[in-house]
Design a protein around this motif. Structure first.
Motif, PDB file in Angstrom:
ATOM      1  N   GLY A  13      49.015  53.612  54.711  1.00 57.56           N
ATOM      2  CA  GLY A  13      50.568  53.562  54.680  1.00 57.56           C
ATOM      3  C   GLY A  13      51.255  54.244  53.736  1.00 57.56           C
ATOM      4  O   GLY A  13      52.541  54.369  54.019  1.00 57.56           O
ATOM      5  N   ASN A  14      50.850  54.303  52.563  1.00 55.40           N
ATOM      6  CA  ASN A  14      51.621  55.000  51.550  1.00 55.40           C
ATOM      7  C   ASN A  14      52.374  56.222  51.963  1.00 55.40           C
ATOM      8  O   ASN A  14      53.439  56.647  51.551  1.00 55.40           O
ATOM      9  CB  ASN A  14      50.525  55.098  50.141  1.00 55.40           C
ATOM     10  CG  ASN A  14      50.379  53.800  49.675  1.00 55.40           C
ATOM     11  OD1 ASN A  14      50.984  52.801  50.054  1.00 55.40           O
ATOM     12  ND2 ASN A  14      49.319  53.622  48.800  1.00 55.40           N
ATOM     13  N   ALA A  18      56.315  57.229  52.482  1.00 53.64           N
ATOM     14  CA  ALA A  18      56.783  58.603  51.642  1.00 53.64           C
ATOM     15  C   ALA A  18      57.406  59.533  52.689  1.00 53.64           C
ATOM     16  O   ALA A  18      58.528  60.127  52.568  1.00 53.64           O
ATOM     17  CB  ALA A  18      55.705  59.311  50.680  1.00 53.64           C
ATOM     18  N   ALA A  19      56.661  59.846  53.920  1.00 52.70           N
ATOM     19  CA  ALA A  19      57.131  60.779  54.900  1.00 52.70           C
ATOM     20  C   ALA A  19      58.517  60.417  55.555  1.00 52.70           C
ATOM     21  O   ALA A  19      59.382  61.000  55.568  1.00 52.70           O
ATOM     22  CB  ALA A  19      56.168  61.081  55.964  1.00 52.70           C
ATOM     23  N   GLU A  20      58.526  58.967  55.619  1.00 53.15           N
ATOM     24  CA  GLU A  20      59.933  58.689  56.462  1.00 53.15           C
ATOM     25  C   GLU A  20      60.885  58.554  55.296  1.00 53.15           C
ATOM     26  O   GLU A  20      62.126  58.919  55.747  1.00 53.15           O
ATOM     27  CB  GLU A  20      59.388  56.955  56.908  1.00 53.15           C
ATOM     28  CG  GLU A  20      58.728  56.912  57.978  1.00 53.15           C
ATOM     29  CD  GLU A  20      58.107  55.717  58.095  1.00 53.15           C
ATOM     30  OE1 GLU A  20      58.450  54.702  57.516  1.00 53.15           O
ATOM     31  OE2 GLU A  20      57.449  55.543  59.019  1.00 53.15           O
ATOM     32  N   LYS A  21      60.882  58.217  53.856  1.00 56.39           N
ATOM     33  CA  LYS A  21      61.753  58.422  53.008  1.00 56.39           C
ATOM     34  C   LYS A  21      62.136  59.910  52.831  1.00 56.39           C
ATOM     35  O   LYS A  21      63.301  60.079  52.534  1.00 56.39           O
ATOM     36  CB  LYS A  21      61.348  57.861  51.593  1.00 56.39           C
ATOM     37  CG  LYS A  21      61.167  56.442  51.732  1.00 56.39           C
ATOM     38  CD  LYS A  21      60.478  55.912  50.238  1.00 56.39           C
ATOM     39  CE  LYS A  21      60.488  54.640  50.235  1.00 56.39           C
ATOM     40  NZ  LYS A  21      59.919  53.811  48.899  1.00 56.39           N
ATOM     41  N   LEU A 141      52.977  61.638  44.178  1.00 51.80           N
ATOM     42  CA  LEU A 141      53.417  60.174  44.204  1.00 51.80           C
ATOM     43  C   LEU A 141      51.910  59.394  43.689  1.00 51.80           C
ATOM     44  O   LEU A 141      50.945  60.014  44.417  1.00 51.80           O
ATOM     45  CB  LEU A 141      54.139  59.938  45.520  1.00 51.80           C
ATOM     46  CG  LEU A 141      55.169  60.634  45.793  1.00 51.80           C
ATOM     47  CD1 LEU A 141      55.675  60.147  47.327  1.00 51.80           C
ATOM     48  CD2 LEU A 141      56.229  60.431  44.818  1.00 51.80           C
ATOM     49  N   ASP A 142      52.205  58.421  43.345  1.00 57.90           N
ATOM     50  CA  ASP A 142      51.115  57.715  42.640  1.00 57.90           C
ATOM     51  C   ASP A 142      51.564  56.014  42.876  1.00 57.90           C
ATOM     52  O   ASP A 142      52.101  55.468  41.941  1.00 57.90           O
ATOM     53  CB  ASP A 142      50.624  57.775  41.169  1.00 57.90           C
ATOM     54  CG  ASP A 142      49.492  56.948  40.696  1.00 57.90           C
ATOM     55  OD1 ASP A 142      49.247  56.019  41.497  1.00 57.90           O
ATOM     56  OD2 ASP A 142      48.653  57.369  39.666  1.00 57.90           O
ATOM     57  N   GLU A 143      51.121  55.477  44.046  1.00 58.48           N
ATOM     58  CA  GLU A 143      51.779  54.074  44.333  1.00 58.48           C
ATOM     59  C   GLU A 143      51.076  52.936  43.497  1.00 58.48           C
ATOM     60  O   GLU A 143      51.524  51.885  43.441  1.00 58.48           O
ATOM     61  CB  GLU A 143      51.573  53.863  45.673  1.00 58.48           C
ATOM     62  CG  GLU A 143      52.629  54.675  46.557  1.00 58.48           C
ATOM     63  CD  GLU A 143      54.041  54.467  46.331  1.00 58.48           C
ATOM     64  OE1 GLU A 143      54.517  53.452  45.979  1.00 58.48           O
ATOM     65  OE2 GLU A 143      54.830  55.558  45.977  1.00 58.48           O
TER      66      GLU A 143
END
Ligand code: FMN
Length: 166
Positions: A13-14, A18-21, A141-143
């Motif tokens: 889901g990460n 990010a895609a939605e943001k 991005l690194d969650e």
């Protein structure tokens, strides 16, 4: 149909988050899973953004692995595209966000123009196929290690993309 298609593959889901943001930050954009996209869909967008996480040791996320051939069938020639990648620089410093490099190769082979290069400053890793000329090929991005920086990175990159897509 929105002007910008944001195509993602995501296992936990990460990358989807990010895609939605990015949809919110870019405007006139919509996010679609790579599992539900055809070459006709891709051809219909004026601009494309591709997001992927890296799994295994430098492997594509599973849904990307199964569906990447759609990039061969789409007409990418002369199209401006951008990439973002999710990875773990501490856990996988030798294959950091490699999936982004793999997808970039396909896009280049199809004649696309990659925009949205991103500085490597602020990340610590040993090797990545997702760099070119000292920069990342797209947003990283690194969650796992830098989750608190993601929102700011997304906002900044979206502003950069708006200019480069113009
Ligand atoms: C088994 C496993 C292997 C991974 N391999 C890599 C890797 O080679 N390179 C990397 O940068 N990140 C790697 N990661 C980190 C994931 O890419 C990261 O957790 C990402 O945020 C997952 O995004 P997703 O939920 O959208 O799939 C790995 C994670 C796991 C659990």
């Amino acid at each position: 149909m929105a002007k910008i298609g944001i195509i993602f593959g995501s296992s936990t889901g990460n990358t989807e988050t990010a895609a939605e943001k990015l949809v919110d930050a870019l405007g006139d954009a919509e996010a679609k899973n790579i599992t539900e996209i055809s070459e006709d869909d891709l051809n219909g967008y004026e601009f494309l953004v591709f997001g992927a996480s890296t799994w295994g040791a430098g492997e594509l996320q599973d849904d990307w692995e199964d569906n990447i051939d759609v990039l061969d069938d789409a007409d990418l020639s002369g199209k401006k595209v951008a990439l973002f990648g999710l990875g773990d620089q501490e856990g996988y410093p030798d294959t950091f966000v490699d999936a982004m490099g793999t997808i970039a190769e396909k896009l280049k082979a199809g004649g696309a123009t990659i925009v949205g290069h991103w500085p490597t400053d602020g990340y610590t890793f040993d090797d990545s196929t997702a760099t070119e000329g000292g920069k990342f090929l797209g947003l990283v991005l690194d969650e796992e290690n830098q989750a608190d920086e993601s929102d700011e990175r997304i906002a900044k990159w979206a502003e950069q993309l708006k200019k480069e897509f113009a």
